[in-house]
Write a protein that holds these residues in place. Structure first.
Motif, PDB file in Angstrom:
ATOM      1  N   THR A  26     -15.991  11.857  -3.984  1.00  0.00           N
ATOM      2  CA  THR A  26     -16.588  13.030  -4.628  1.00  0.00           C
ATOM      3  C   THR A  26     -15.605  13.710  -5.565  1.00  0.00           C
ATOM      4  OG1 THR A  26     -18.031  13.392  -2.714  1.00  0.00           O
ATOM      5  CG2 THR A  26     -17.718  15.240  -4.219  1.00  0.00           C
ATOM      6  N   LEU A  27     -14.383  13.939  -5.089  1.00  0.00           N
ATOM      7  CA  LEU A  27     -13.399  14.666  -5.890  1.00  0.00           C
ATOM      8  C   LEU A  27     -12.991  13.900  -7.146  1.00  0.00           C
ATOM      9  CD1 LEU A  27     -11.023  16.264  -3.216  1.00  0.00           C
ATOM     10  CD2 LEU A  27     -12.765  17.378  -4.604  1.00  0.00           C
ATOM     11  N   PHE A  28     -12.624  12.638  -6.982  1.00  0.00           N
ATOM     12  CA  PHE A  28     -12.130  11.871  -8.125  1.00  0.00           C
ATOM     13  C   PHE A  28     -13.222  11.655  -9.170  1.00  0.00           C
ATOM     14  CE2 PHE A  28      -8.400  11.202  -5.694  1.00  0.00           C
ATOM     15  CZ  PHE A  28      -7.414  10.759  -6.575  1.00  0.00           C
ATOM     16  N   SER A  29     -14.405  11.282  -8.723  1.00  0.00           N
ATOM     17  CA  SER A  29     -15.484  11.063  -9.688  1.00  0.00           C
ATOM     18  C   SER A  29     -15.936  12.379 -10.307  1.00  0.00           C
ATOM     19  CB  SER A  29     -16.662  10.341  -9.032  1.00  0.00           C
ATOM     20  OG  SER A  29     -17.088  11.001  -7.857  1.00  0.00           O
ATOM     21  N   ALA A  30     -15.863  13.492  -9.554  1.00  0.00           N
ATOM     22  CA  ALA A  30     -16.239  14.797 -10.094  1.00  0.00           C
ATOM     23  C   ALA A  30     -15.293  15.226 -11.203  1.00  0.00           C
ATOM     24  CB  ALA A  30     -16.252  15.840  -8.980  1.00  0.00           C
ATOM     25  N   VAL A  31     -14.003  14.987 -11.023  1.00  0.00           N
ATOM     26  CA  VAL A  31     -13.024  15.372 -12.040  1.00  0.00           C
ATOM     27  C   VAL A  31     -13.228  14.573 -13.321  1.00  0.00           C
ATOM     28  CG1 VAL A  31     -10.574  15.336 -12.646  1.00  0.00           C
ATOM     29  CG2 VAL A  31     -11.285  16.172 -10.405  1.00  0.00           C
ATOM     30  N   ILE A  32     -13.320  13.246 -13.191  1.00  0.00           N
ATOM     31  CA  ILE A  32     -13.453  12.400 -14.383  1.00  0.00           C
ATOM     32  C   ILE A  32     -14.807  12.615 -15.055  1.00  0.00           C
ATOM     33  CG2 ILE A  32     -13.457  10.026 -15.242  1.00  0.00           C
ATOM     34  CD1 ILE A  32     -11.616   9.319 -12.871  1.00  0.00           C
ATOM     35  N   ALA A  33     -15.873  12.595 -14.259  1.00  0.00           N
ATOM     36  CA  ALA A  33     -17.209  12.819 -14.820  1.00  0.00           C
ATOM     37  C   ALA A  33     -17.332  14.234 -15.372  1.00  0.00           C
ATOM     38  CB  ALA A  33     -18.274  12.573 -13.751  1.00  0.00           C
TER      39      ALA A  33
END
Length: 223
Positions: A26-33
């Protein structure tokens, strides 16, 4: 507890690991997206007809790309971009591999939400800034992003909650996380306490994100 959730207790280390895997995805994809979606959302606003950097060709291309990606069901997207996933991370299975489809699955949604949030900014304020000679970059930063910050936070929270849901769906292809545990172990083995506990943990995550987001949005709008 052992009587209520015996199977969860028996695999508690794996279950705890699944919680952290869900948070990681959730965190990593939220930051990049989030970065991609914010950039695309801003471009959609400023290049649209009547925008401060009007460019009908660029707007039309971006608009169609966002609509196309949003139209693909996520479970199908997982398979469609598997070659790209394999090229980028060397595998199509696992927690890290799931980041690629998660980003492609959520950033178009976020871009559209950002566009809608920024369009709510008073057009008169934008025009006043233009008349005073503000550059496009200054208008984006000082008007669109500052004036629309409360709405941006709210749509960000909605996006993160949707992203948590997508991480569970990614569990269908062995991405890890609570979705994987709920499906491959709880559902497949008829161990309902695992499925129910995973669902409760996901709901708690959603509640925490929603509560924090609402508090932050209210705090921002006071200043």
């Amino acid at each position: 507890m052992a009587a209520l959730i015996p199977n969860v207790i028996a695999m508690k280390e794996q279950f705890i690991s699944a919680i952290f895997e869900t948070i990681y995805m959730t965190l990593f994809s939220a930051v990049i997206a989030g970065v991609l979606g914010l950039a695309v959302g801003i471009l959609l606003v400023v290049t649209q007809p009547g925008g401060i950097l009007e460019d009908r060709v660029s707007y039309s291309i971006l608009d169609k790309i966002v609509n196309l990606l949003r139209s693909i069901p996520f479970i199908i997207l997982l398979a469609v971009i598997s070659p790209l996933t394999n090229f980028l991370v060397g595998t199509t299975v696992g927690t890290t591999a799931s980041l690629v489809p998660l980003i492609f699955g959520i950033f178009p949604f976020y871009a559209r939400q950002i566009q809608n949030a920024l369009l709510d900014v008073d057009r008169g304020v934008v025009e006043a800034a233009e008349s005073m000679g503000s550059s496009p970059a200054e208008i984006i930063w000082r008007i669109y992003l500052r004036e629309g910050l409360g709405d941006i936070i709210r749509v960000s929270i909605v996006t993160i909650i949707s992203l948590i849901g997508l991480t569970t769906m990614a569990g269908a292809i062995g991405s890890g996380g609570l979705g994987d545990v709920a499906i491959s172990i709880g559902y497949a083995r008829f161990e309902n306490d695992i499925t129910i506990t995973a669902t409760i943990v996901i709901l708690i995550m959603v509640f925490i994100v929603q509560t924090f987001g609402d508090w932050l949005a209210r705090r921002v709008e006071r200043y």
